[in-house]
Scaffold this motif. Structure first.
Motif, PDB file in Angstrom:
ATOM      1  N   HIS A  46       0.833  -1.204   0.000  1.00 40.77           N
ATOM      2  CA  HIS A  46       0.000   0.000   0.000  1.00 40.77           C
ATOM      3  C   HIS A  46       0.866   1.251   0.000  1.00 40.77           C
ATOM      4  O   HIS A  46       0.744   2.116   0.858  1.00 40.77           O
ATOM      5  N   GLU A  47       1.741   1.308  -1.001  1.00 44.16           N
ATOM      6  CA  GLU A  47       2.627   2.450  -1.194  1.00 44.16           C
ATOM      7  C   GLU A  47       2.948   2.541  -2.683  1.00 44.16           C
ATOM      8  O   GLU A  47       3.385   1.560  -3.277  1.00 44.16           O
ATOM      9  N   PRO A  48       2.690   3.675  -3.328  1.00 44.18           N
ATOM     10  CA  PRO A  48       3.014   3.787  -4.759  1.00 44.18           C
ATOM     11  C   PRO A  48       4.462   3.394  -5.016  1.00 44.18           C
ATOM     12  O   PRO A  48       5.364   3.829  -4.302  1.00 44.18           O
ATOM     13  N   SER A  49       4.686   2.543  -6.014  1.00 48.42           N
ATOM     14  CA  SER A  49       6.017   1.976  -6.202  1.00 48.42           C
ATOM     15  C   SER A  49       6.549   2.032  -7.623  1.00 48.42           C
ATOM     16  O   SER A  49       7.683   1.655  -7.852  1.00 48.42           O
ATOM     17  N   THR A  50       5.741   2.435  -8.571  1.00 50.28           N
ATOM     18  CA  THR A  50       6.272   2.545  -9.923  1.00 50.28           C
ATOM     19  C   THR A  50       7.116   3.806 -10.040  1.00 50.28           C
ATOM     20  O   THR A  50       7.001   4.716  -9.231  1.00 50.28           O
ATOM     21  N   ILE A  51       7.972   3.837 -11.035  1.00 49.83           N
ATOM     22  CA  ILE A  51       8.779   5.027 -11.293  1.00 49.83           C
ATOM     23  C   ILE A  51       8.512   5.461 -12.732  1.00 49.83           C
ATOM     24  O   ILE A  51       7.958   4.711 -13.521  1.00 49.83           O
ATOM     25  N   LEU A  52       8.870   6.667 -13.043  1.00 52.16           N
ATOM     26  CA  LEU A  52       8.689   7.306 -14.357  1.00 52.16           C
ATOM     27  C   LEU A  52       7.230   7.710 -14.605  1.00 52.16           C
ATOM     28  O   LEU A  52       6.982   8.711 -15.232  1.00 52.16           O
ATOM     29  N   ILE A  53       6.272   6.928 -14.144  1.00 46.93           N
ATOM     30  CA  ILE A  53       4.861   7.341 -14.217  1.00 46.93           C
ATOM     31  C   ILE A  53       4.459   7.713 -12.798  1.00 46.93           C
ATOM     32  O   ILE A  53       4.346   6.860 -11.930  1.00 46.93           O
ATOM     33  N   THR A  54       4.273   9.003 -12.551  1.00 47.33           N
ATOM     34  CA  THR A  54       3.981   9.502 -11.213  1.00 47.33           C
ATOM     35  C   THR A  54       2.469   9.535 -10.959  1.00 47.33           C
ATOM     36  O   THR A  54       1.681   9.483 -11.905  1.00 47.33           O
ATOM     37  N   PRO A  55       2.055   9.633  -9.698  1.00 48.16           N
ATOM     38  CA  PRO A  55       0.626   9.739  -9.404  1.00 48.16           C
ATOM     39  C   PRO A  55      -0.045  10.907 -10.129  1.00 48.16           C
ATOM     40  O   PRO A  55      -1.203  10.825 -10.515  1.00 48.16           O
ATOM     41  N   ASP A  56       0.692  11.995 -10.351  1.00 51.23           N
ATOM     42  CA  ASP A  56       0.121  13.155 -11.040  1.00 51.23           C
ATOM     43  C   ASP A  56      -0.271  12.847 -12.477  1.00 51.23           C
ATOM     44  O   ASP A  56      -1.274  13.335 -12.979  1.00 51.23           O
ATOM     45  N   ASN A  57       0.521  12.028 -13.175  1.00 48.04           N
ATOM     46  CA  ASN A  57       0.169  11.738 -14.565  1.00 48.04           C
ATOM     47  C   ASN A  57      -0.476  10.362 -14.728  1.00 48.04           C
ATOM     48  O   ASN A  57      -0.725   9.925 -15.844  1.00 48.04           O
ATOM     49  N   ALA A  58      -0.785   9.678 -13.621  1.00 52.99           N
ATOM     50  CA  ALA A  58      -1.466   8.381 -13.700  1.00 52.99           C
ATOM     51  C   ALA A  58      -2.878   8.543 -14.259  1.00 52.99           C
ATOM     52  O   ALA A  58      -3.415   7.631 -14.882  1.00 52.99           O
ATOM     53  N   LYS A  59      -3.486   9.696 -14.044  1.00 46.86           N
ATOM     54  CA  LYS A  59      -4.842   9.961 -14.550  1.00 46.86           C
ATOM     55  C   LYS A  59      -4.883   9.935 -16.075  1.00 46.86           C
ATOM     56  O   LYS A  59      -5.913   9.683 -16.668  1.00 46.86           O
ATOM     57  N   LYS A  60      -3.748  10.170 -16.708  1.00 43.48           N
ATOM     58  CA  LYS A  60      -3.684  10.283 -18.167  1.00 43.48           C
ATOM     59  C   LYS A  60      -3.588   8.935 -18.871  1.00 43.48           C
ATOM     60  O   LYS A  60      -3.532   8.872 -20.074  1.00 43.48           O
ATOM     61  N   ASN A  61      -3.530   7.837 -18.094  1.00 42.40           N
ATOM     62  CA  ASN A  61      -3.339   6.497 -18.666  1.00 42.40           C
ATOM     63  C   ASN A  61      -2.081   6.484 -19.531  1.00 42.40           C
ATOM     64  O   ASN A  61      -2.068   5.970 -20.644  1.00 42.40           O
ATOM     65  N   LEU A  62      -1.030   7.066 -19.011  1.00 41.12           N
ATOM     66  CA  LEU A  62       0.233   7.239 -19.717  1.00 41.12           C
ATOM     67  C   LEU A  62       0.973   5.919 -19.863  1.00 41.12           C
ATOM     68  O   LEU A  62       1.052   5.130 -18.942  1.00 41.12           O
ATOM     69  N   LYS A  63       1.511   5.682 -21.042  1.00 40.43           N
ATOM     70  CA  LYS A  63       2.354   4.518 -21.288  1.00 40.43           C
ATOM     71  C   LYS A  63       3.667   5.005 -21.862  1.00 40.43           C
ATOM     72  O   LYS A  63       3.694   5.875 -22.719  1.00 40.43           O
ATOM     73  N   LEU A  64       4.742   4.435 -21.371  1.00 32.36           N
ATOM     74  CA  LEU A  64       6.067   4.829 -21.849  1.00 32.36           C
ATOM     75  C   LEU A  64       6.543   3.822 -22.881  1.00 32.36           C
ATOM     76  O   LEU A  64       6.966   2.729 -22.550  1.00 32.36           O
ATOM     77  N   ASN A  65       6.459   4.185 -24.138  1.00 32.74           N
ATOM     78  CA  ASN A  65       6.866   3.287 -25.215  1.00 32.74           C
ATOM     79  C   ASN A  65       8.261   3.592 -25.740  1.00 32.74           C
ATOM     80  O   ASN A  65       8.899   2.736 -26.313  1.00 32.74           O
ATOM     81  N   ASN A  66       8.722   4.814 -25.562  1.00 38.36           N
ATOM     82  CA  ASN A  66      10.013   5.223 -26.126  1.00 38.36           C
ATOM     83  C   ASN A  66      10.985   5.611 -25.016  1.00 38.36           C
ATOM     84  O   ASN A  66      11.470   6.726 -24.968  1.00 38.36           O
ATOM     85  N   MET A  67      11.288   4.653 -24.143  1.00 37.94           N
ATOM     86  CA  MET A  67      12.209   4.936 -23.055  1.00 37.94           C
ATOM     87  C   MET A  67      13.646   4.935 -23.573  1.00 37.94           C
ATOM     88  O   MET A  67      13.988   4.174 -24.474  1.00 37.94           O
ATOM     89  N   THR A  68      14.464   5.767 -22.954  1.00 34.92           N
ATOM     90  CA  THR A  68      15.890   5.770 -23.282  1.00 34.92           C
ATOM     91  C   THR A  68      16.531   4.540 -22.638  1.00 34.92           C
ATOM     92  O   THR A  68      15.951   3.896 -21.761  1.00 34.92           O
ATOM     93  N   GLN A  69      17.765   4.232 -23.037  1.00 36.79           N
ATOM     94  CA  GLN A  69      18.489   3.104 -22.444  1.00 36.79           C
ATOM     95  C   GLN A  69      18.705   3.347 -20.947  1.00 36.79           C
ATOM     96  O   GLN A  69      18.642   2.413 -20.150  1.00 36.79           O
ATOM     97  N   GLU A  70      18.942   4.592 -20.579  1.00 38.87           N
ATOM     98  CA  GLU A  70      19.134   4.938 -19.168  1.00 38.87           C
ATOM     99  C   GLU A  70      17.849   4.697 -18.370  1.00 38.87           C
ATOM    100  O   GLU A  70      17.894   4.156 -17.262  1.00 38.87           O
ATOM    101  N   GLU A  71      16.700   5.092 -18.924  1.00 36.14           N
ATOM    102  CA  GLU A  71      15.421   4.859 -18.256  1.00 36.14           C
ATOM    103  C   GLU A  71      15.132   3.361 -18.133  1.00 36.14           C
ATOM    104  O   GLU A  71      14.660   2.895 -17.095  1.00 36.14           O
ATOM    105  N   LYS A  72      15.433   2.604 -19.185  1.00 41.63           N
ATOM    106  CA  LYS A  72      15.228   1.156 -19.136  1.00 41.63           C
ATOM    107  C   LYS A  72      16.075   0.520 -18.045  1.00 41.63           C
ATOM    108  O   LYS A  72      15.604  -0.340 -17.298  1.00 41.63           O
TER     109      LYS A  72
END
Length: 86
Positions: A46-72
């Motif tokens: 019961h603690e938000p645990s994903t990274i790169l997609i924050t609670p603020d942009n979770a409402k947008k149904n955001l998907k990261l398809n073009n991550m950099t090698q560093e982000e991966k």
């Protein structure tokens, strides 16, 4: 056929309020000649645990398809750290 799936999923309601996080590690090894092996470990926290997609942009149904090698690499390291908790 082999599969090894590791995931962290944060769940939010329609208003963007955090509900829970599921950590899942699922492994399957299927063969016509050998025995089938399947295993799934799952934990709810019961603690938000994903990274790169924050609670603020979770409402947008955001998907990261073009991550950099560093982000991966950052996501992989983060995910593997959670798998050690299962």
């Amino acid at each position: 056929m082999k599969s090894d799936i590791k995931s962290i999923e944060d769940f939010y309601d329609m208003e963007g309020n955090y509900l829970q996080t599921e950590i899942i590690h699922s492994y399957s090894n299927k063969s016509k000649l050998l025995l089938t092996e399947e295993n799934t470990l799952k934990e709810t926290i019961h603690e938000p645990s994903t990274i790169l997609i924050t609670p603020d942009n979770a409402k947008k149904n955001l998907k990261l398809n073009n991550m950099t090698q560093e982000e991966k690499a950052q996501v992989k390291e983060h995910l593997l750290a959670f798998m050690e908790k299962l």
